[in-house]
Design a protein around this motif. Sequence first.
Motif, PDB file in Angstrom:
ATOM      1  N   ALA A   3       0.835  -1.210   0.000  1.00  0.00           N
ATOM      2  CA  ALA A   3       0.000   0.000   0.000  1.00  0.00           C
ATOM      3  C   ALA A   3       0.866   1.255   0.000  1.00  0.00           C
ATOM      4  O   ALA A   3       0.581   2.219  -0.723  1.00  0.00           O
ATOM      5  CB  ALA A   3      -0.936  -0.017   1.207  1.00  0.00           C
ATOM      6  N   GLN A   4       1.931   1.252   0.785  1.00  0.00           N
ATOM      7  CA  GLN A   4       2.828   2.408   0.804  1.00  0.00           C
ATOM      8  C   GLN A   4       3.500   2.608  -0.557  1.00  0.00           C
ATOM      9  O   GLN A   4       3.661   3.744  -1.006  1.00  0.00           O
ATOM     10  CB  GLN A   4       3.891   2.235   1.886  1.00  0.00           C
ATOM     11  CG  GLN A   4       3.354   2.422   3.280  1.00  0.00           C
ATOM     12  CD  GLN A   4       4.394   2.134   4.346  1.00  0.00           C
ATOM     13  OE1 GLN A   4       5.321   1.355   4.134  1.00  0.00           O
ATOM     14  NE2 GLN A   4       4.234   2.760   5.494  1.00  0.00           N
ATOM     15  N   GLN A   5       3.862   1.516  -1.198  1.00  0.00           N
ATOM     16  CA  GLN A   5       4.474   1.606  -2.523  1.00  0.00           C
ATOM     17  C   GLN A   5       3.496   2.220  -3.521  1.00  0.00           C
ATOM     18  O   GLN A   5       3.875   3.078  -4.329  1.00  0.00           O
ATOM     19  CB  GLN A   5       4.900   0.204  -2.967  1.00  0.00           C
ATOM     20  CG  GLN A   5       5.586   0.156  -4.297  1.00  0.00           C
ATOM     21  CD  GLN A   5       5.940  -1.279  -4.686  1.00  0.00           C
ATOM     22  OE1 GLN A   5       5.463  -2.236  -4.086  1.00  0.00           O
ATOM     23  NE2 GLN A   5       6.768  -1.406  -5.703  1.00  0.00           N
ATOM     24  N   GLN A   6       2.235   1.798  -3.469  1.00  0.00           N
ATOM     25  CA  GLN A   6       1.218   2.351  -4.373  1.00  0.00           C
ATOM     26  C   GLN A   6       1.006   3.840  -4.100  1.00  0.00           C
ATOM     27  O   GLN A   6       0.941   4.648  -5.031  1.00  0.00           O
ATOM     28  CB  GLN A   6      -0.108   1.598  -4.197  1.00  0.00           C
ATOM     29  CG  GLN A   6      -0.058   0.137  -4.585  1.00  0.00           C
ATOM     30  CD  GLN A   6       0.006  -0.047  -6.081  1.00  0.00           C
ATOM     31  OE1 GLN A   6      -0.632   0.665  -6.828  1.00  0.00           O
ATOM     32  NE2 GLN A   6       0.809  -1.006  -6.512  1.00  0.00           N
ATOM     33  N   ILE A   7       0.907   4.215  -2.829  1.00  0.00           N
ATOM     34  CA  ILE A   7       0.695   5.624  -2.462  1.00  0.00           C
ATOM     35  C   ILE A   7       1.878   6.482  -2.915  1.00  0.00           C
ATOM     36  O   ILE A   7       1.690   7.588  -3.434  1.00  0.00           O
ATOM     37  CB  ILE A   7       0.479   5.753  -0.931  1.00  0.00           C
ATOM     38  CG1 ILE A   7      -0.915   5.241  -0.545  1.00  0.00           C
ATOM     39  CG2 ILE A   7       0.683   7.176  -0.448  1.00  0.00           C
ATOM     40  CD1 ILE A   7      -2.065   6.127  -0.975  1.00  0.00           C
ATOM     41  N   GLU A   8       3.086   5.974  -2.741  1.00  0.00           N
ATOM     42  CA  GLU A   8       4.263   6.731  -3.179  1.00  0.00           C
ATOM     43  C   GLU A   8       4.262   6.925  -4.697  1.00  0.00           C
ATOM     44  O   GLU A   8       4.700   7.959  -5.192  1.00  0.00           O
ATOM     45  CB  GLU A   8       5.551   6.046  -2.722  1.00  0.00           C
ATOM     46  CG  GLU A   8       5.806   6.128  -1.236  1.00  0.00           C
ATOM     47  CD  GLU A   8       5.921   7.552  -0.724  1.00  0.00           C
ATOM     48  OE1 GLU A   8       6.492   8.416  -1.427  1.00  0.00           O
ATOM     49  OE2 GLU A   8       5.428   7.808   0.385  1.00  0.00           O
ATOM     50  N   GLY A   9       3.778   5.922  -5.424  1.00  0.00           N
ATOM     51  CA  GLY A   9       3.669   6.078  -6.875  1.00  0.00           C
ATOM     52  C   GLY A   9       2.706   7.189  -7.250  1.00  0.00           C
ATOM     53  O   GLY A   9       2.979   7.991  -8.161  1.00  0.00           O
ATOM     54  N   TYR A  10       1.578   7.284  -6.561  1.00  0.00           N
ATOM     55  CA  TYR A  10       0.617   8.352  -6.836  1.00  0.00           C
ATOM     56  C   TYR A  10       1.142   9.705  -6.371  1.00  0.00           C
ATOM     57  O   TYR A  10       0.851  10.733  -6.960  1.00  0.00           O
ATOM     58  CB  TYR A  10      -0.731   8.061  -6.179  1.00  0.00           C
ATOM     59  CG  TYR A  10      -1.469   6.947  -6.871  1.00  0.00           C
ATOM     60  CD1 TYR A  10      -1.850   7.043  -8.200  1.00  0.00           C
ATOM     61  CD2 TYR A  10      -1.778   5.775  -6.196  1.00  0.00           C
ATOM     62  CE1 TYR A  10      -2.508   6.024  -8.845  1.00  0.00           C
ATOM     63  CE2 TYR A  10      -2.449   4.740  -6.834  1.00  0.00           C
ATOM     64  CZ  TYR A  10      -2.803   4.869  -8.151  1.00  0.00           C
ATOM     65  OH  TYR A  10      -3.462   3.855  -8.785  1.00  0.00           O
ATOM     66  N   ARG A  11       1.914   9.704  -5.305  1.00  0.00           N
ATOM     67  CA  ARG A  11       2.491  10.956  -4.824  1.00  0.00           C
ATOM     68  C   ARG A  11       3.525  11.492  -5.817  1.00  0.00           C
ATOM     69  O   ARG A  11       3.674  12.707  -5.975  1.00  0.00           O
ATOM     70  CB  ARG A  11       3.142  10.714  -3.457  1.00  0.00           C
ATOM     71  CG  ARG A  11       3.667  11.979  -2.813  1.00  0.00           C
ATOM     72  CD  ARG A  11       4.222  11.712  -1.447  1.00  0.00           C
ATOM     73  NE  ARG A  11       3.102  11.491  -0.539  1.00  0.00           N
ATOM     74  CZ  ARG A  11       3.202  10.902   0.629  1.00  0.00           C
ATOM     75  NH1 ARG A  11       4.357  10.450   1.044  1.00  0.00           N
ATOM     76  NH2 ARG A  11       2.142  10.757   1.394  1.00  0.00           N
ATOM     77  N   ALA A  12       4.218  10.601  -6.505  1.00  0.00           N
ATOM     78  CA  ALA A  12       5.257  11.014  -7.459  1.00  0.00           C
ATOM     79  C   ALA A  12       4.675  11.495  -8.783  1.00  0.00           C
ATOM     80  O   ALA A  12       5.341  12.204  -9.531  1.00  0.00           O
ATOM     81  CB  ALA A  12       6.216   9.847  -7.708  1.00  0.00           C
ATOM     82  N   GLN A  13       3.437  11.119  -9.098  1.00  0.00           N
ATOM     83  CA  GLN A  13       2.823  11.537 -10.364  1.00  0.00           C
ATOM     84  C   GLN A  13       2.447  13.008 -10.328  1.00  0.00           C
ATOM     85  O   GLN A  13       2.140  13.563  -9.274  1.00  0.00           O
ATOM     86  CB  GLN A  13       1.544  10.728 -10.639  1.00  0.00           C
ATOM     87  CG  GLN A  13       1.784   9.352 -11.155  1.00  0.00           C
ATOM     88  CD  GLN A  13       0.472   8.674 -11.512  1.00  0.00           C
ATOM     89  OE1 GLN A  13      -0.567   9.306 -11.649  1.00  0.00           O
ATOM     90  NE2 GLN A  13       0.531   7.357 -11.651  1.00  0.00           N
ATOM     91  N   ASP A  14       2.432  13.609 -11.508  1.00  0.00           N
ATOM     92  CA  ASP A  14       1.962  14.980 -11.635  1.00  0.00           C
ATOM     93  C   ASP A  14       0.462  15.014 -11.361  1.00  0.00           C
ATOM     94  O   ASP A  14      -0.271  14.104 -11.765  1.00  0.00           O
ATOM     95  CB  ASP A  14       2.269  15.494 -13.043  1.00  0.00           C
ATOM     96  CG  ASP A  14       1.981  16.963 -13.189  1.00  0.00           C
ATOM     97  OD1 ASP A  14       1.565  17.371 -14.290  1.00  0.00           O
ATOM     98  OD2 ASP A  14       2.170  17.708 -12.212  1.00  0.00           O
ATOM     99  N   TYR A  15       0.000  16.049 -10.701  1.00  0.00           N
ATOM    100  CA  TYR A  15      -1.416  16.138 -10.322  1.00  0.00           C
ATOM    101  C   TYR A  15      -2.320  16.091 -11.554  1.00  0.00           C
ATOM    102  O   TYR A  15      -3.387  15.493 -11.525  1.00  0.00           O
ATOM    103  CB  TYR A  15      -1.669  17.428  -9.528  1.00  0.00           C
ATOM    104  CG  TYR A  15      -3.092  17.566  -9.052  1.00  0.00           C
ATOM    105  CD1 TYR A  15      -3.506  16.941  -7.893  1.00  0.00           C
ATOM    106  CD2 TYR A  15      -4.020  18.321  -9.771  1.00  0.00           C
ATOM    107  CE1 TYR A  15      -4.808  17.062  -7.457  1.00  0.00           C
ATOM    108  CE2 TYR A  15      -5.328  18.447  -9.343  1.00  0.00           C
ATOM    109  CZ  TYR A  15      -5.711  17.814  -8.172  1.00  0.00           C
ATOM    110  OH  TYR A  15      -7.006  17.927  -7.746  1.00  0.00           O
TER     111      TYR A  15
END
Length: 154
Positions: free
Chosen positions: A65-77
């Motif tokens: 879950a943390q890995q998935q959240i970090e992926g979304y955090r790294a994406q441009d809004y």
Amino acid sequence: MHPMAKNRSHRRKLPAGGAAGFTILETVIALCIMLVVGLGTISLFLFSTNYNAGASDRARALALAQQQIEGYRAQDYANLATTDTTQSVNVGSTTAGESDRRTFTVKTKIEYDPNVSNNRQRIITVTVTPAAAGRWTGGGVTLRLLRASNVLGS
């Protein structure tokens, strides 16, 4: 009668040869007691093994879950589209001797924050559940991320 002679008559008589030991009944009772203690110990080990496997699944689910959240955090809004997806993810090795592969269900929901009127904030919810969720797993792990655009408001 002499007082010492009286005490000698009440002494326990030893079997022939003077050897004393346990009777069959005493041995059977001792074995039954050891059996009850042994079964209790075995059930304790089984409980411990199952609980540790569940804890391992929870730890892996949290890491995923943390890995998935970090992926979304790294994406441009601007690239975050509102979505509601479910996928199956395998984690772990299948190498002989290290076979520890587990399958998890990952549900991702990206939506606009209803508390913000200008659609400049999204709520990203990731829920990871072990596919073989057992008694000790305790269900899934859910992480939420509030993501805002970098555009200045009026």
